[in-house]
Design a protein around this motif. Structure first.
Motif, short mmCIF file in Angstrom:
data_model
loop_
_atom_site.label_atom_id
_atom_site.label_comp_id
_atom_site.label_asym_id
_atom_site.label_seq_id
_atom_site.Cartn_x
_atom_site.Cartn_y
_atom_site.Cartn_z
N ARG A 273 40.29 32.17 41.95
CA ARG A 273 39.76 33.52 42.60
C ARG A 273 38.43 33.90 42.02
O ARG A 273 37.46 34.31 42.61
CB ARG A 273 40.72 34.57 42.46
N ARG A 274 38.24 34.01 40.87
CA ARG A 274 37.06 34.20 40.10
C ARG A 274 35.89 33.24 40.44
O ARG A 274 34.87 33.67 40.48
CB ARG A 274 37.34 34.10 38.80
N GLN A 275 36.27 32.02 40.60
CA GLN A 275 35.18 31.33 41.18
C GLN A 275 34.58 31.49 42.54
O GLN A 275 33.43 31.52 42.86
CB GLN A 275 35.41 29.91 41.15
N LEU A 276 35.52 31.96 43.16
CA LEU A 276 34.97 32.48 44.66
C LEU A 276 34.41 33.64 44.73
O LEU A 276 33.34 33.82 45.18
CB LEU A 276 36.15 32.48 45.72
N ALA A 277 34.92 34.64 43.93
CA ALA A 277 34.25 35.88 43.77
C ALA A 277 32.88 35.83 43.11
O ALA A 277 31.82 36.24 43.66
CB ALA A 277 35.23 36.61 42.80
N SER B 168 33.94 31.59 52.02
CA SER B 168 34.80 31.19 51.14
C SER B 168 35.80 29.97 51.86
O SER B 168 36.07 29.02 51.04
CB SER B 168 35.88 32.34 51.09
N LEU B 169 35.84 29.88 52.94
CA LEU B 169 36.54 28.90 53.73
C LEU B 169 35.61 27.69 53.52
O LEU B 169 35.99 26.52 53.25
CB LEU B 169 36.69 29.26 55.36
N ARG B 170 34.49 27.89 53.70
CA ARG B 170 33.49 26.60 53.30
C ARG B 170 33.38 25.92 52.01
O ARG B 170 33.72 24.78 51.67
CB ARG B 170 31.99 26.95 53.76
N LEU B 171 33.83 26.94 50.88
CA LEU B 171 33.69 26.56 49.83
C LEU B 171 34.98 25.94 49.41
O LEU B 171 35.16 24.87 48.53
CB LEU B 171 33.49 27.77 48.52
N LEU B 172 36.13 26.30 49.98
CA LEU B 172 37.54 26.06 49.75
C LEU B 172 37.69 24.38 50.32
O LEU B 172 38.74 23.79 49.99
CB LEU B 172 38.42 26.80 50.06
N THR B 173 36.74 24.15 51.39
CA THR B 173 36.87 22.80 52.13
C THR B 173 36.74 21.68 51.14
O THR B 173 37.47 20.56 51.39
CB THR B 173 35.89 22.76 53.30
N GLY B 174 35.81 21.71 50.45
CA GLY B 174 35.37 20.51 49.22
C GLY B 174 36.49 20.46 48.25
O GLY B 174 36.77 19.26 47.88
N ASP C 178 41.79 39.05 48.63
CA ASP C 178 43.24 39.50 48.77
C ASP C 178 44.14 38.86 49.78
O ASP C 178 45.30 38.46 49.45
CB ASP C 178 43.37 41.04 48.84
N ARG C 179 43.37 38.75 50.76
CA ARG C 179 44.07 38.08 52.02
C ARG C 179 44.38 36.78 51.94
O ARG C 179 45.54 36.05 52.14
CB ARG C 179 43.36 38.53 53.32
N PHE C 180 43.47 36.07 51.13
CA PHE C 180 43.40 34.62 50.94
C PHE C 180 44.68 34.32 50.14
O PHE C 180 45.43 33.31 50.26
CB PHE C 180 42.29 33.90 50.29
N GLU C 181 44.79 35.11 49.04
CA GLU C 181 45.84 35.14 48.13
C GLU C 181 47.29 35.21 48.90
O GLU C 181 48.19 34.49 48.39
CB GLU C 181 45.61 36.07 46.92
N GLU C 182 47.32 36.15 49.78
CA GLU C 182 48.52 36.34 50.53
C GLU C 182 49.12 35.15 51.36
O GLU C 182 50.26 34.92 51.54
CB GLU C 182 48.25 37.51 51.26
N ARG D 70 25.81 35.47 46.63
CA ARG D 70 25.25 35.77 48.02
C ARG D 70 25.29 37.23 48.58
O ARG D 70 25.00 37.38 49.58
CB ARG D 70 26.14 34.81 48.89
N ASP D 71 25.17 38.17 47.54
CA ASP D 71 25.01 39.62 47.85
C ASP D 71 26.16 40.25 48.53
O ASP D 71 25.87 41.19 49.48
CB ASP D 71 23.80 39.89 48.36
N ILE D 72 27.39 39.63 48.49
CA ILE D 72 28.49 40.25 49.36
C ILE D 72 28.92 41.44 48.62
O ILE D 72 29.05 41.28 47.30
CB ILE D 72 29.64 39.04 49.42
N PRO D 73 29.21 42.60 49.05
CA PRO D 73 29.73 43.78 48.31
C PRO D 73 31.14 43.48 47.68
O PRO D 73 31.94 42.78 48.45
CB PRO D 73 29.78 44.93 49.41
N ASP D 74 31.37 44.20 46.50
CA ASP D 74 32.83 43.89 46.11
C ASP D 74 33.80 44.24 46.93
O ASP D 74 35.04 43.69 46.93
CB ASP D 74 32.75 44.60 44.67
N GLU D 75 33.64 45.17 47.72
CA GLU D 75 34.96 45.59 48.48
C GLU D 75 35.17 44.48 49.45
O GLU D 75 36.20 44.35 49.68
CB GLU D 75 34.44 47.04 49.15
N ALA D 76 34.25 44.10 50.01
CA ALA D 76 34.54 43.01 51.00
C ALA D 76 35.15 41.74 50.22
O ALA D 76 35.97 41.06 50.91
CB ALA D 76 33.04 42.25 51.65
N ILE D 77 34.48 41.45 49.12
CA ILE D 77 35.00 40.21 48.37
C ILE D 77 36.66 40.52 48.03
O ILE D 77 37.57 39.54 48.44
CB ILE D 77 34.43 40.11 47.01
N ASP D 78 36.91 41.75 47.57
CA ASP D 78 38.32 41.92 47.27
C ASP D 78 39.13 41.80 48.66
O ASP D 78 40.13 41.48 48.42
CB ASP D 78 38.53 43.45 46.85
#
Length: 202
Positions: free
Chosen positions: A54-58, A43-49, A76-80, A64-72
């Motif tokens: 939120r939907r685009q990042l999700a 996510s940090l790499r994608l936001l660098t450009g 959530d932290r990035f929004e905070e 990349r096969d990241i589980p939904d729990e880890a994504i949330d």
């Protein structure tokens, strides 16, 4: 003549007592195995450009096969902390695309929907484009196209100019009125440059 066997030997490298710094010893860079750490790094790499919703990042993380729990957890932290802000994204998108491309509210809302922005957030962002500003932009778009369409059959010219505005999301009623007024102003300023048969085009 000095024999090769008599040459002084190269002294062995001094052992500085620390770990080896050769790339062979380091091995390939490690990829974090923890899905939360992976999601954070991606996510940090994608936001660098460029800013992203939120939907685009999700969506990118799921690819990349990241589980939904880890994504949330990560998003959530990035929004905070303000790294993700769909409202700010939508406001900047509307301002940039309206000013740079002349897009009307309907086209802007459609673009934001494809990026996963929530309807209330879209409505708030698009509402900043008041009708007067939209009409002013529409007039500027037509003005830039008038000269390029001179010589075109009058009715086709009218429809072509209206089509320019329609493709950018302007309502047909507004588009027709703005184009008619532009053609009338052109005819008044330079009689003979505009064939008034366009009046029956719509």
């Amino acid at each position: 003549m000095t024999r090769r066997s008599e040459w002084p030997e190269r002294p062995p490298p001094r052992d500085r007592g620390g770990p080896s710094t050769s790339r062979a010893d380091e091995g390939p860079p490690r990829t974090p195995r923890d899905p939360v750490e992976r999601a954070r790094a991606i996510s940090l790499r994608l936001l660098t450009g460029t800013p992203r919703t939120r939907r685009q990042l999700a969506d990118a993380l799921r690819e990349r096969d990241i589980p939904d729990e880890a994504i949330d957890t990560v998003l959530d932290r990035f929004e905070e902390v303000g790294l993700i802000d769909d409202a700010a994204f939508a406001a900047a998108w509307v301002e940039s695309r309206h000013h740079g491309r002349g897009l009307a509210g309907r086209s802007l809302a459609r673009e934001l929907r494809t990026k996963g922005v929530a309807a209330p957030v879209i409505d708030e962002a698009v509402a900043r484009l008041d009708p007067e500003r939209e009409e002013e932009t529409a007039r500027a778009l037509v003005e830039r196209r008038l000269r390029a369409t001179r010589g075109v059959e009058p009715v086709k010219r009218l429809r072509r100019l209206v089509g320019v505005l329609a493709r950018k999301g302007y309502a047909e009623e507004l588009a027709v009125r703005v184009v008619r007024e532009a053609l009338a102003a052109e005819a008044a300023e330079a009689p003979g440059t505009t064939d008034e048969r366009w009046r029956d085009g719509f």
